[in-house]
Design an enzyme around this catalytic site. Structure first.
Site, PDB file in Angstrom:
ATOM      1  N   SER A 138       0.779  -1.034  -0.292  1.00 40.03           N
ATOM      2  CA  SER A 138      -0.076   0.254  -0.057  1.00 40.03           C
ATOM      3  C   SER A 138       1.035   0.963  -0.151  1.00 40.03           C
ATOM      4  CB  SER A 138      -0.511   0.018   1.439  1.00 40.03           C
ATOM      5  OG  SER A 138      -1.248   1.435   1.125  1.00 40.03           O
ATOM      6  N   TYR A 151      -0.981   0.189   9.989  1.00 40.43           N
ATOM      7  CA  TYR A 151      -1.534  -0.257   9.551  1.00 40.43           C
ATOM      8  C   TYR A 151      -0.560  -0.206   8.177  1.00 40.43           C
ATOM      9  CZ  TYR A 151      -3.759  -0.702   4.795  1.00 40.43           C
ATOM     10  OH  TYR A 151      -4.072  -1.396   3.003  1.00 40.43           O
TER      11      TYR A 151
HETATM   12  P1  NDP Z   1     -11.368  -5.718   1.765  1.00 37.57           P
HETATM   13  O1  NDP Z   1     -12.126  -5.516   2.764  1.00 37.57           O
HETATM   14  O2  NDP Z   1     -12.637  -5.821   0.260  1.00 37.57           O
HETATM   15  O3  NDP Z   1     -10.948  -7.455   0.692  1.00 37.57           O
HETATM   16  C1  NDP Z   1     -10.008  -7.798   1.563  1.00 37.57           C
HETATM   17  C2  NDP Z   1      -9.991  -9.387   1.321  1.00 37.57           C
HETATM   18  O4  NDP Z   1      -9.110  -9.915   2.475  1.00 37.57           O
HETATM   19  C3  NDP Z   1     -11.214 -10.015   1.432  1.00 37.57           C
HETATM   20  O5  NDP Z   1     -11.074 -11.196   1.181  1.00 37.57           O
HETATM   21  C4  NDP Z   1     -11.270 -10.950   3.451  1.00 37.57           C
HETATM   22  O6  NDP Z   1     -11.792 -12.126   3.452  1.00 37.57           O
HETATM   23  C5  NDP Z   1      -9.576 -10.627   3.334  1.00 37.57           C
HETATM   24  N1  NDP Z   1      -9.134 -11.335   4.477  1.00 37.57           N
HETATM   25  C6  NDP Z   1      -8.785 -10.442   5.590  1.00 37.57           C
HETATM   26  N2  NDP Z   1      -8.642 -10.767   6.668  1.00 37.57           N
HETATM   27  C7  NDP Z   1      -8.376 -12.002   6.786  1.00 37.57           C
HETATM   28  C8  NDP Z   1      -7.627 -13.298   6.915  1.00 37.57           C
HETATM   29  N3  NDP Z   1      -7.199 -13.351   8.242  1.00 37.57           N
HETATM   30  N4  NDP Z   1      -7.292 -14.620   6.726  1.00 37.57           N
HETATM   31  C9  NDP Z   1      -7.821 -14.848   4.933  1.00 37.57           C
HETATM   32  N5  NDP Z   1      -8.620 -13.205   4.175  1.00 37.57           N
HETATM   33  C10 NDP Z   1      -8.613 -12.760   4.726  1.00 37.57           C
HETATM   34  O7  NDP Z   1     -10.492  -5.097   0.672  1.00 37.57           O
HETATM   35  P2  NDP Z   1      -9.332  -4.852  -0.272  1.00 37.57           P
HETATM   36  O8  NDP Z   1     -10.204  -5.324  -1.265  1.00 37.57           O
HETATM   37  O9  NDP Z   1      -9.620  -2.817  -0.377  1.00 37.57           O
HETATM   38  O10 NDP Z   1      -8.262  -5.224   0.303  1.00 37.57           O
HETATM   39  C11 NDP Z   1      -7.292  -6.336  -0.433  1.00 37.57           C
HETATM   40  C12 NDP Z   1      -5.716  -5.506   0.070  1.00 37.57           C
HETATM   41  O11 NDP Z   1      -5.404  -4.626  -0.646  1.00 37.57           O
HETATM   42  C13 NDP Z   1      -5.397  -5.673   1.205  1.00 37.57           C
HETATM   43  O12 NDP Z   1      -3.886  -6.597   2.011  1.00 37.57           O
HETATM   44  C14 NDP Z   1      -5.497  -4.037   1.927  1.00 37.57           C
HETATM   45  O13 NDP Z   1      -4.298  -3.763   2.670  1.00 37.57           O
HETATM   46  C15 NDP Z   1      -4.691  -3.557   0.202  1.00 37.57           C
HETATM   47  N6  NDP Z   1      -4.707  -2.060   0.276  1.00 37.57           N
HETATM   48  C16 NDP Z   1      -6.279  -1.692   0.030  1.00 37.57           C
HETATM   49  C17 NDP Z   1      -6.546  -0.494  -0.309  1.00 37.57           C
HETATM   50  C18 NDP Z   1      -7.662   0.596   0.085  1.00 37.57           C
HETATM   51  O14 NDP Z   1      -7.701   1.105  -0.210  1.00 37.57           O
HETATM   52  N7  NDP Z   1      -8.833  -0.468  -0.552  1.00 37.57           N
HETATM   53  C19 NDP Z   1      -5.191   0.508  -0.812  1.00 37.57           C
HETATM   54  C20 NDP Z   1      -3.906  -0.203  -0.532  1.00 37.57           C
HETATM   55  C21 NDP Z   1      -3.819  -1.515  -0.527  1.00 37.57           C
HETATM   56  P3  NDP Z   1     -12.531 -12.684   4.434  1.00 37.57           P
HETATM   57  O15 NDP Z   1     -12.864 -11.834   5.040  1.00 37.57           O
HETATM   58  O16 NDP Z   1     -13.253 -13.681   3.842  1.00 37.57           O
HETATM   59  O17 NDP Z   1     -11.479 -13.609   4.698  1.00 37.57           O
HETATM   60  C1  8X3 Z   2      -5.426   1.643   1.806  1.00 40.46           C
HETATM   61  C2  8X3 Z   2      -4.845   2.621   1.122  1.00 40.46           C
HETATM   62  O1  8X3 Z   2      -4.229   5.706   1.704  1.00 40.46           O
HETATM   63  O2  8X3 Z   2      -5.509   4.443   2.751  1.00 40.46           O
HETATM   64  O3  8X3 Z   2      -3.456   0.782   1.993  1.00 40.46           O
HETATM   65  O4  8X3 Z   2      -3.797   3.871   3.269  1.00 40.46           O
HETATM   66  S1  8X3 Z   2      -4.765   4.567   2.072  1.00 40.46           S
END
Ligand code: NDP
Ligand code: 8X3
Length: 251
Positions: A138, A151
């Protein structure tokens, strides 16, 4: 892409779901994992494809991760690409006011979970002398912001672990990329704000964030990149997100 076996962690929503859909539509075979199996089964039914294998997996459970990976049925066991996407943020408070459980949850998921899945799959890749790992970091791992504390630190871990993995694996023909997005509208903020959908929505009000399909497209680009190159890291933000300056606390 055709028939490549790709494991996506966190495929139940957001980036992971969009990545799964795009890759399956392009002919890959995707092991779609996450805790909410019902969502993965729904996704399989929606795609009407035998190229998706729903896999219930909590990445925080070290034993389960190793046992599950080691007992994958034979025709799904030769994983070509691992996409470590599962992750979360919990809370947006100053470090002195955060809940220690939130900190543990982020470290257990974003750092240790990613470690376990990687370590469980790696020996299979090194044995075949081929593979690719894409870790979702991220921008929070590079740029500090108020409330980002653990985070951001967990995503700095993802960044540095990716580079170090590459250092270990370059002579084993295994490519490693850290993909580091900025703000995207997924379930991310709903999870961060403990299910408060209204508060989550406000994060993106008046702003055009990254969409999950943008990330899925970049993932496809990384996988399809020529085999003579390794994309070390990609940082991507919405065209409406940029950097804040230093914060001067005036007396
Ligand atoms: P979502 O919350 O939509 O998706 C997160 C996913 O992670 C879900 O499928 C969830 O599945 C899974 N997850 C969480 N905890 C666990 C666990 N213990 N075991 C297995 N799976 C897990 O968020 P995003 O799609 O945005 O996030 C995906 C990735 O992208 C993350 O690593 C996030 O930090 C990163 N990210 C997101 C950004 C944003 O602004 N959205 C920007 C930059 C990075 P379930 O709960 O079913 O297990
Ligand atoms: C998530 C992006 O900018 O919300 O990883 O921290 S930000």
């Amino acid at each position: 892409m055709k028939n490549k076996i790709i494991l996506v962690s966190g495929a139940t929503s957001g980036f992971g779901e969009a990545i799964t859909i795009r890759l399956v539509k392009n002919g890959a075979r995707v092991i779609a994992s996450g805790r909410r199996l019902d969502r993965l089964i729904k996704l399989k039914n929606k795609l009407k494809s035998d190229k998706i294998l729903p896999l219930e997996l909590d990445v925080r459970d070290q034993d389960r991760v190793f046992n599950t990976i080691n007992s994958l049925e034979k025709n799904w066991s030769k994983i070509d690409v691992l996409i470590n996407n599962a992750g979360l943020a919990r809370g947006l408070n100053s470090s002195d006011k955060t809940e220690i459980d939130h900190w543990n949850e982020m470290v257990d998921t974003n750092c240790k979970g990613l470690m376990y899945v990687t370590r469980a799959i790696l020996p299979k890749m090194t044995k075949r002398n081929k593979g690719q790992i894409i870790n979702i970091g991220s921008v929070a791992g590079t740029y500090p912001y108020f409330g980002g504390n653990i985070y951001g630190a967990s995503k700095a871990f993802v960044h540095q672990f990716s580079l170090n993995l590459r250092a270990d694996l370059a002579d084993k023909n295994i490519r490693v990329t850290s993909l580091e997005p900025g703000a995207a509208e997924t379930e991310f903020s709903i999870v961060r704000f403990d299910g408060d959908k209204e508060k989550a929505k406000k994060t993106y009000n008046g702003f055009d964030p990254i969409e999950s399909k943008n990330i899925a497209e970049i993932i496809e680009f990384i996988i399809r990149s020529p085999l003579n190159i390794n994309i070390n890291r990609i940082e991507v933000m919405s065209n409406q997100q940029s950097f804040a300056g230093f914060n001067f606390i005036k007396k």
